[in-house]
Each structure stands twice: as structure tokens, then as C-alpha cells.
Design a protein around this motif. Structure first.
Motif, short mmCIF file in Angstrom:
data_model
loop_
_atom_site.label_atom_id
_atom_site.label_comp_id
_atom_site.label_asym_id
_atom_site.label_seq_id
_atom_site.Cartn_x
_atom_site.Cartn_y
_atom_site.Cartn_z
N SER A 139 21.12 46.60 52.66
CA SER A 139 21.68 47.21 53.87
C SER A 139 22.62 48.38 53.52
CB SER A 139 22.41 46.17 54.72
OG SER A 139 23.60 45.76 54.09
N GLY A 140 23.19 48.34 52.30
CA GLY A 140 24.05 49.44 51.85
C GLY A 140 23.24 50.73 51.71
N TRP A 141 22.07 50.60 51.12
CA TRP A 141 21.18 51.75 50.95
C TRP A 141 20.75 52.30 52.31
CZ3 TRP A 141 19.46 55.87 48.93
CH2 TRP A 141 18.14 56.33 49.11
N LYS A 142 20.41 51.39 53.24
CA LYS A 142 20.00 51.83 54.59
C LYS A 142 21.10 52.62 55.27
CE LYS A 142 16.47 48.55 56.06
NZ LYS A 142 16.76 47.14 55.67
N GLU A 143 22.33 52.05 55.20
CA GLU A 143 23.45 52.70 55.86
C GLU A 143 23.75 54.06 55.19
OE1 GLU A 143 26.51 49.70 56.73
OE2 GLU A 143 27.90 51.39 57.02
N TYR A 144 23.65 54.09 53.89
CA TYR A 144 23.90 55.33 53.15
C TYR A 144 22.94 56.43 53.59
CZ TYR A 144 23.96 58.68 49.29
OH TYR A 144 24.02 59.83 48.54
N GLN A 145 21.67 56.08 53.75
CA GLN A 145 20.67 57.08 54.15
C GLN A 145 21.01 57.68 55.52
OE1 GLN A 145 17.35 54.25 53.33
NE2 GLN A 145 16.30 56.12 52.75
N ALA A 146 21.58 56.85 56.39
CA ALA A 146 21.90 57.33 57.73
C ALA A 146 23.22 58.10 57.78
CB ALA A 146 21.94 56.15 58.71
N CYS A 151 29.99 51.05 55.38
CA CYS A 151 31.15 50.42 56.00
C CYS A 151 32.36 51.36 56.02
CB CYS A 151 31.52 49.12 55.29
SG CYS A 151 30.24 47.87 55.39
N GLY A 152 32.10 52.65 56.25
CA GLY A 152 33.20 53.61 56.34
C GLY A 152 33.64 54.16 54.99
N VAL A 153 33.04 53.67 53.89
CA VAL A 153 33.40 54.20 52.58
C VAL A 153 32.47 55.38 52.28
CG1 VAL A 153 33.64 53.71 50.11
CG2 VAL A 153 34.02 51.89 51.80
N ALA A 154 33.05 56.59 52.18
CA ALA A 154 32.23 57.78 51.92
C ALA A 154 31.74 57.78 50.48
CB ALA A 154 33.08 59.03 52.17
N LEU A 155 30.50 58.21 50.28
CA LEU A 155 29.90 58.21 48.95
C LEU A 155 29.37 59.60 48.62
CD1 LEU A 155 28.00 54.80 49.16
CD2 LEU A 155 30.01 55.31 47.77
N PRO A 156 29.17 59.88 47.33
CA PRO A 156 28.62 61.19 46.96
C PRO A 156 27.21 61.36 47.52
CG PRO A 156 29.19 59.89 44.99
CD PRO A 156 29.41 59.01 46.17
N SER A 157 26.79 62.61 47.67
CA SER A 157 25.42 62.85 48.16
C SER A 157 24.44 62.68 47.01
CB SER A 157 25.31 64.27 48.73
OG SER A 157 25.57 65.19 47.69
N THR A 171 32.65 46.37 51.09
CA THR A 171 31.92 46.66 52.33
C THR A 171 31.81 45.39 53.17
OG1 THR A 171 29.79 46.26 51.24
CG2 THR A 171 30.61 48.52 51.24
N PRO A 172 32.90 45.05 53.88
CA PRO A 172 32.94 43.76 54.58
C PRO A 172 31.95 43.65 55.74
CG PRO A 172 34.81 45.13 55.19
CD PRO A 172 34.11 45.84 54.08
N ALA A 173 31.64 42.43 56.10
CA ALA A 173 30.82 42.18 57.29
C ALA A 173 31.52 41.13 58.14
CB ALA A 173 29.44 41.70 56.88
N ASN A 184 27.95 44.73 59.53
CA ASN A 184 28.80 45.50 58.63
C ASN A 184 29.95 46.12 59.41
OD1 ASN A 184 27.17 44.87 56.51
ND2 ASN A 184 26.45 46.96 56.13
N ILE A 185 31.15 46.03 58.86
CA ILE A 185 32.33 46.58 59.56
C ILE A 185 33.18 47.39 58.58
CG2 ILE A 185 32.46 44.81 61.37
CD1 ILE A 185 34.52 43.32 59.69
N THR A 186 34.09 48.16 59.13
CA THR A 186 34.98 48.95 58.27
C THR A 186 36.18 48.08 57.84
OG1 THR A 186 36.29 49.66 60.16
CG2 THR A 186 34.45 51.10 59.51
N PHE A 187 36.89 48.56 56.82
CA PHE A 187 38.11 47.87 56.41
C PHE A 187 39.10 47.82 57.58
CE2 PHE A 187 42.46 48.10 54.73
CZ PHE A 187 42.50 46.84 54.14
N GLU A 188 39.19 48.91 58.34
CA GLU A 188 40.14 48.96 59.47
C GLU A 188 39.84 47.84 60.47
OE1 GLU A 188 38.65 51.79 58.16
OE2 GLU A 188 40.55 52.18 57.12
N ARG A 189 38.56 47.57 60.65
CA ARG A 189 38.18 46.49 61.58
C ARG A 189 38.65 45.13 61.04
NH1 ARG A 189 38.17 44.29 65.82
NH2 ARG A 189 36.51 42.89 66.45
#
Ligand code: ATP
Ligand code: MG
Length: 317
Positions: A139-146, A151-157, A171-173, A184-189
Motif C-alpha cells: 500500500s506504500g507503493w500505491k500511495e507513493y505513485q499517487a 501517510c503524509g511523509v514526503a519521499l524523493p521522486s 506510516t501509521p494506520a 492509512n493516516i498521518t502522524f498528525e491524525r
């Protein structure tokens, strides 16, 4: 799913997940003992926790689930291998865990399930699945592609499926109620859900346990691509590592040599089951029964991971 519960002398069934069944002592003996000052050794602040937190028996079954369905037949030995792998990991980690050490006051663990059962303290669980990823997958890869983030953590392109991340990310859920999908949720959540202090502690603990475990795994030729922890609070307010840890149901483990050779995603979990199901089932109605060969290969894969990591023979279940 309560039909899967066993009749265990001394224990009362309270809950069944897709894979594990939970029991509590059938009588209240330990609860009343907890109220008795004679039985609690109060030599430090946390010392009464074993008697004040109720005990619970977690029994891991051989059930295997994929695409949210429990499949037939089970994978023989899976419950024992995963329970003992979890126990081995708890021993490697330098954090408080939920196992009960002093079980004298409790009903004995029935012999039929002793290789796949663990007595734990029943904690006040945080509704958060504390996921740490060292590699981009699932699910991390899926979210990264979009979104180029997880989970709100920015990653390199420019990352690809299976790439190692510059550093492990948290990357909490949100742990959804039974039958619903975790989200999947952000740390702030998580801060909104459990407060700043606990949210920060869960993140820091998760990242440090992951790093330690990933280093141990790497030294055994295994990549810990990602994993999920669950934590709870004990009666003294301390945050304790709970649930199963670092098993092939809660983690993605890859063969490091395969990975280095460019063959990604050769994993030590139920991937064999997932692949077979994807090729042999359109997703409607009841999933087909797993063939003998698929079951055997999967069982062997679970044992192989256990033996690689622990360097001891896997339980046969
Ligand atoms: P699923 O079938 O989707 O996995 P589940 O996570 O509810 O659902 P299991 O993982 O089989 O099912 O059940 C274990 C349950 O026990 C989880 O809900 C987990 O949060 C809970 N749990 C684990 N350790 C403890 C503990 N020490 N105290 C209280 N609850 C715990
Ligand atoms: Mg679970």
C-alpha cells in the motif's frame, strides 16, 4: 467466527480475529488477588502491573487469510511457527512487552495449544497499527505513485516498487473495528487520536524497534521490508509492545540474496497463497480450496524464515 474457538479448560473464549483466538481465565481469581495488598510486591512504581492487568491467552491458529478471506485448509504448523517467532523476537528487543512471566496464579496453558499460545497482559490498546517501512512496497507503493508520499511523509521522486527508502518511515494506520479496512493516516491524525505524547512515543518506539529488528534480520540474510506493531498501556500507564511481533503475518520479509540479484518480492509469507488465489479465483463468492502443494510450499516457507532468523529448528505444529 466464534465457531473456531476451542474448549480450553480453565479459559473462557472472548474474541476471535481472522487468525487468532483470545481467552481469559475462566474465573476471577487473579482479579481478586490484585486487590489484595499481600500479593502485590510494591517495591517500585511499575511492580503491581502484573497483578492489576488481567491475563489473556492468545492462541494462534493455522488459519491463513488472503484478500480478507480465511482460506481452507489451514497451513499446518503456522500457528506454532508464528507464535514462537514472536516470542523469539520479544527476547531480542529491548522494550517492555506484554508477555506474562509469572503465570503461577493462572490456569495452565492446555497442552493441545501450548506450542501456539502465549499468556499476555490484557492492555488498553491504542487503535493504531504502527507501521514502519524501510522499503517501498504494497500500500506504500500505491500511495507513493499517487502522491509521492506515504501517510503524509514526503519521499524523493523516481522511486520504484521495492526500492529501499533513504531512511525508515513511520506510516501509521487506524485500526478499524472488526470487518472494516484499516486506513492509512498521518502522524498528525494519530496525535488527534491518542494525544501528542503517546503519538510521539509510539512513533519513536516503532522506528527504534524496526531498526533493531532490521539489523538482526539483515545479519541473517533477510530484509525486513516493513512491519506493523501494536502497543497498549498497562495499568501503571506504561506503553507496552503487544500483539504478535515481526511475524510473517505482520511483516514483509524478503530474501536478501534474491533482492541483491534483482529478483524483488521473493517473500517469506503467504505470497505463494496470494499468487495462486489471484490466478485461480475471480474474487466472487467463496474462494477455492488451496491445493496440497500450495499448502506444503507455504508451510515450508514459514519454517524457512523461522530457521534463518533464529538458527534453530522450526516447530512442526
Ligand atoms: P484481524 O482478523 O483483521 O487480524 P484482529 O487484529 O482483531 O483482526 P487478531 O490479530 O487475530 O484479530 O486478534 C488479536 C487481537 O488482540 C487484536 O485485536 C489485537 O489488537 C489484540 N491484542 C493483542 N495483544 C493484546 C494485549 N496485550 N491486550 C489486549 N489486546 C491485545
Ligand atoms: Mg490482527
Amino acid at each position: 467466527m466464534t465457531s473456531t474457538a476451542l474448549d480450553l479448560p480453565g479459559w473462557r473464549h472472548v474474541y476471535s480475529g481472522k487468525v487468532r483466538d483470545l481467552y481469559v481465565p475462566a474465573d476471577d481469581r487473579q482479579t481478586s488477588d490484585a486487590d489484595d495488598p499481600q500479593t502485590s510486591d510494591a517495591d517500585d512504581a511499575g511492580s503491581t502491573r502484573d497483578s492489576t492487568d488481567g491475563a489473556m491467552l492468545i492462541v494462534a491458529s493455522d488459519r491463513v487469510s488472503a484478500f480478507d478471506h480465511v482460506l481452507e485448509p489451514g497451513i499446518h504448523g503456522k500457528g506454532a511457527v508464528l507464535t514462537q517467532l514472536s516470542a523469539w523476537w520479544f527476547d531480542q528487543l529491548a522494550v517492555p512487552d506484554h508477555r506474562v512471566v509469572d503465570t503461577e496464579e493462572l490456569p495452565p496453558v492446555p497442552a493441545d495449544v501450548s506450542d501456539r499460545a502465549m499468556i499476555v497482559r490484557s492492555l488498553d490498546m491504542f487503535p493504531i497499527e504502527c507501521v514502519v517501512r524501510g522499503y517501498l512496497s504494497g500500500s506504500g507503493w500505491k500511495e507513493y505513485q499517487a502522491t509521492q508520499s506515504v501517510c503524509g511523509v514526503a519521499l524523493p521522486s523516481g522511486l520504484s516498487d521495492g526500492d529501499r527508502l533513504p531512511a525508515p518511515i513511520y506510516t501509521p494506520a487506524y485500526k478499524a473495528p472488526l470487518g472494516e479496512h484499516d486506513e492509512n493516516i498521518t502522524f498528525e491524525r494519530t496525535v488527534e487520536l491518542v494525544g501528542q505524547e503517546a503519538a510521539g512515543a509510539l512513533r519513536d518506539l516503532s522506528l527504534s524497534v524496526y531498526s533493531r529488528a532490521a539489523a538482526v534480520a539483515e545479519s541473517r540474510g533477510v530484509i525486513l521490508a516493513d512491519t506493523k506493531f501494536e502497543f497498549g498501556r498497562d495499568a501503571s500507564g506504561r506503553i507496552v509492545l503487544a500483539d504478535e511481533v515481526l511475524t510473517s503475518d505482520s511483516s514483509r520479509y524478503w530474501d536478501a540474496a534474491e533482492y541483491a540479484a534483482g529478483r524483488r518480492g521473493v517473500s517469506f509469507d503467504k505470497q505463494i497463497v496470494r499468487d495462486w488465489l489471484a490466478a485461480n479465483w475471480d474474487g466472487s463468492g467463496v474462494p477455492p480450496r488451496l491445493p496440497h502443494e500450495i499448502v506444503e510450499r507455504t508451510a515450508a516457507r514459514y519454517r524457512e524464515l523461522f530457521e534463518l532468523l533464529t538458527a534453530t529448528p522450526a516447530p512442526r505444529g
